[in-house]
Design a protein around this motif. Structure first.
Motif, PDB file in Angstrom:
ATOM      1  N   THR A  57       0.835  -1.202   0.000  1.00 37.79           N
ATOM      2  CA  THR A  57       0.000   0.000   0.000  1.00 37.79           C
ATOM      3  C   THR A  57       0.872   1.255   0.000  1.00 37.79           C
ATOM      4  O   THR A  57       2.068   1.202   0.286  1.00 37.79           O
ATOM      5  N   ALA A  96      -4.577   2.442  -0.541  1.00 33.37           N
ATOM      6  CA  ALA A  96      -4.560   2.036  -1.952  1.00 33.37           C
ATOM      7  C   ALA A  96      -3.256   1.294  -2.219  1.00 33.37           C
ATOM      8  O   ALA A  96      -2.212   1.647  -1.668  1.00 33.37           O
ATOM      9  N   GLU A 100      -2.933   0.672  -7.836  1.00 34.98           N
ATOM     10  CA  GLU A 100      -4.087   1.586  -7.857  1.00 34.98           C
ATOM     11  C   GLU A 100      -3.643   3.043  -7.823  1.00 34.98           C
ATOM     12  O   GLU A 100      -4.309   3.923  -8.365  1.00 34.98           O
TER      13      GLU A 100
END
Length: 115
Positions: A57, A96, A100
């Protein structure tokens, strides 16, 4: 005289340990899919690590930057990460994943910009 350190340490215990950062494991060396080799430069330091762009992430990336460059800010509140060509700015240490957030497989170099 006044302490030489510019950091406010009034309510901090002496010699506080660096917060441990729990990063996802580096992908195995033979994994090529979904792997980005990230280099981060800031404050005269450089961090380099391979990340799985689907398992990592933005929070992880900012934490890695903080530890690599001794920023003492694993939450990424006092800095942002930027790429040079083309210039892209990443300011959100959120959940995210890298893919992404627009970070693809291959190699990516980020510079730390203090806010």
């Amino acid at each position: 005289g006044p302490p030489k350190s510019s950091q406010e340490s009034s309510d901090m215990p002496e010699a506080a340990p660096t917060p441990a950062v729990d990063l996802p494991d580096e992908p195995p060396a033979d994994q090529k899919e979904n792997v980005c080799t990230v280099q981060i430069r800031g404050d005269g330091a450089t961090g380099r690590r391979r990340f799985d762009i689907k398992a990592t992430t933005m929070k992880d990336l900012f934490a890695f930057a903080s530890v690599s460059c001794n920023l003492n800010d694993v939450e990424g509140k006092s800095f942002r990460l930027v790429t040079r060509f083309p210039r892209r700015i990443f300011e959100d240490a959120n959940d995210a994943n890298l893919e992404e957030a627009g970070i693809g497989q291959g190699q990516e170099m980020f510079m730390v910009e203090r806010l």
